[in-house]
Design a protein around this motif. Structure first.
Motif, PDB file in Angstrom:
ATOM      1  N   GLU A 160       0.835  -1.200   0.000  1.00  0.00           N
ATOM      2  CA  GLU A 160       0.000   0.000   0.000  1.00  0.00           C
ATOM      3  C   GLU A 160       0.871   1.252   0.000  1.00  0.00           C
ATOM      4  N   ALA A 161       1.939   1.225   0.783  1.00  0.00           N
ATOM      5  CA  ALA A 161       2.861   2.354   0.814  1.00  0.00           C
ATOM      6  C   ALA A 161       3.525   2.545  -0.548  1.00  0.00           C
ATOM      7  N   GLU A 162       3.922   1.449  -1.179  1.00  0.00           N
ATOM      8  CA  GLU A 162       4.553   1.549  -2.500  1.00  0.00           C
ATOM      9  C   GLU A 162       3.593   2.151  -3.522  1.00  0.00           C
ATOM     10  N   ARG A 163       2.342   1.734  -3.465  1.00  0.00           N
ATOM     11  CA  ARG A 163       1.350   2.298  -4.384  1.00  0.00           C
ATOM     12  C   ARG A 163       1.145   3.797  -4.153  1.00  0.00           C
ATOM     13  N   GLY A 165       3.580   5.744  -3.419  1.00  0.00           N
ATOM     14  CA  GLY A 165       4.837   6.404  -3.763  1.00  0.00           C
ATOM     15  C   GLY A 165       5.840   6.475  -2.634  1.00  0.00           C
ATOM     16  N   ALA A 166       5.631   5.694  -1.577  1.00  0.00           N
ATOM     17  CA  ALA A 166       6.548   5.690  -0.435  1.00  0.00           C
ATOM     18  C   ALA A 166       7.362   4.402  -0.407  1.00  0.00           C
ATOM     19  N   ASP A 167       8.423   4.419   0.408  1.00  0.00           N
ATOM     20  CA  ASP A 167       9.282   3.245   0.524  1.00  0.00           C
ATOM     21  C   ASP A 167       8.770   2.231   1.532  1.00  0.00           C
ATOM     22  N   ASP A 168       8.069   2.714   2.549  1.00  0.00           N
ATOM     23  CA  ASP A 168       7.665   1.816   3.622  1.00  0.00           C
ATOM     24  C   ASP A 168       6.479   2.438   4.351  1.00  0.00           C
ATOM     25  N   ALA A 169       5.982   1.717   5.358  1.00  0.00           N
ATOM     26  CA  ALA A 169       4.865   2.204   6.164  1.00  0.00           C
ATOM     27  C   ALA A 169       5.239   2.170   7.636  1.00  0.00           C
ATOM     28  N   PHE A 170       4.772   3.170   8.384  1.00  0.00           N
ATOM     29  CA  PHE A 170       4.809   3.139   9.835  1.00  0.00           C
ATOM     30  C   PHE A 170       3.432   2.703  10.318  1.00  0.00           C
ATOM     31  N   LEU A 171       3.383   1.702  11.172  1.00  0.00           N
ATOM     32  CA  LEU A 171       2.128   1.202  11.695  1.00  0.00           C
ATOM     33  C   LEU A 171       1.779   1.950  12.980  1.00  0.00           C
ATOM     34  N   VAL A 172       0.535   2.407  13.064  1.00  0.00           N
ATOM     35  CA  VAL A 172       0.129   3.307  14.142  1.00  0.00           C
ATOM     36  C   VAL A 172      -1.039   2.714  14.916  1.00  0.00           C
ATOM     37  N   GLU A 173      -0.911   2.711  16.248  1.00  0.00           N
ATOM     38  CA  GLU A 173      -1.929   2.172  17.141  1.00  0.00           C
ATOM     39  C   GLU A 173      -2.217   3.194  18.235  1.00  0.00           C
ATOM     40  N   ASP A 174      -3.473   3.636  18.335  1.00  0.00           N
ATOM     41  CA  ASP A 174      -3.880   4.629  19.332  1.00  0.00           C
ATOM     42  C   ASP A 174      -3.045   5.905  19.230  1.00  0.00           C
ATOM     43  N   GLY A 175      -2.660   6.262  18.020  1.00  0.00           N
ATOM     44  CA  GLY A 175      -1.894   7.478  17.803  1.00  0.00           C
ATOM     45  C   GLY A 175      -0.394   7.320  17.936  1.00  0.00           C
ATOM     46  N   TYR A 176       0.075   6.155  18.381  1.00  0.00           N
ATOM     47  CA  TYR A 176       1.503   5.921  18.601  1.00  0.00           C
ATOM     48  C   TYR A 176       2.065   4.966  17.549  1.00  0.00           C
TER      49      TYR A 176
END
Length: 284
Positions: A160-163, A165-176
């Protein structure tokens, strides 16, 4: 020339490697794995990876069918058989094969697979440019401290991040921020504090993470272990990730926020330098 892989006690060409269709790693993702970097035919941070392997297996009640010396010998043999100067060794251990059932016997024989990937680890072009990342919702299970093969959600978020235009994703839980898709996340505050999420079942207990934090303390960089928000990351002086394959990798943009001046920062670059120097000196 095809790779030589290890499958349940046999060394075979990759084309001949087979695991049962009833293996619980395939049917239930009931398996763990480890990745060890190789430079100059030597293993990087091997002791840490071995210790985490044992913790993961213990958490799932899967026995380790090797002594420490035997497992080290297998790692060295797969390096020799594949003439692996630089790259990665993947070790995967499943609970084993049995007819499909959610219940399993306590005395199952584990399945063990090892394979290599050739890669020039010391020439990563992204070290010079840094990564761009997109934030995505955390959707993994709650025992992320176990290094299992349950990587589908991470894979989907990376795609999803590549689509986007990004290299990777940061996963976020409860804002963190918990992690990136396959690495630990760190920030450097504007008053030069290295902030990294504290260890819990919310994230993998990274071996490179532990090594980098130890080295950071040795060079008098203050380390603070706590959760941090996406906003803190966007406002940080530096952001970087750590992993067995990328070591210390700068992040220069999070969503639409450019980190500092948009270039890899001096602290992450210094940590990368001292990590490589220190770990190559202690490689086995």
């Amino acid at each position: 020339m095809s790779r030589i892989v290890y499958v349940n006690g046999r060394w075979v060409p990759e084309e001949q490697a087979q695991v049962s269709v009833f293996d619980r790693g395939f049917l239930f993702a009931d398996a763990i794995y480890e990745v060890t970097a190789v430079i100059d035919r030597k293993l990087i941070d091997y002791a840490g990876h071995l210790a985490r392997l044992k913790r993961s297996l213990e958490a799932l009640s899967i026995p380790l069918p090797f002594t420490d010396d035997e497992l080290l010998g297998l790692h060295r043999e797969i390096v020799a058989r594949n003439e692996l100067e630089s790259g990665l060794i993947y070790l995967q251990i499943s609970r084993g094969a049995a007819d499909r059932d959610f219940l399993f016997a306590a005395d199952m024989a584990p399945s063990i697979v090892m394979f290599t990937q050739k890669k020039n680890i010391l020439e990563n072009p992204k070290w010079k440019t840094g990564l761009t990342v997109k934030t995505m919702p955390e959707g993994r299970w709650m025992n992320r401290q176990i290094k299992t093969v349950q990587l589908l959600y991470s894979s989907m978020m990376k795609m999803e991040a590549e689509r986007a235009g990004a290299d990777d994703a940061f996963l976020v839980e409860d804002g963190y921020i918990t992690e990136a898709t396959s690495s630990n996340v760190h920030i450097v505050t504007k008053d030069r504090r290295l902030v990294t999420r504290h260890l819990s079942n919310a994230l993998l207990h990274g071996i490179t993470r532990a090594s980098v934090l130890s080295l950071a303390k040795e060079v008098a960089l203050q380390v603070e272990e706590r959760a941090f928000t996406v906003l803190e990351a966007c406002d940080a002086a530096e952001v970087f990730i750590t992993s067995a394959s990328a070591f210390v990798m700068p992040v220069v943009r999070v969503d639409d926020a450019v980190i500092a001046d948009g270039r890899p920062g001096p602290i992450s670059q210094k940590l990368l330098e001292i990590y490589i120097k220190d770990r190559m000196a202690s490689a086995i």
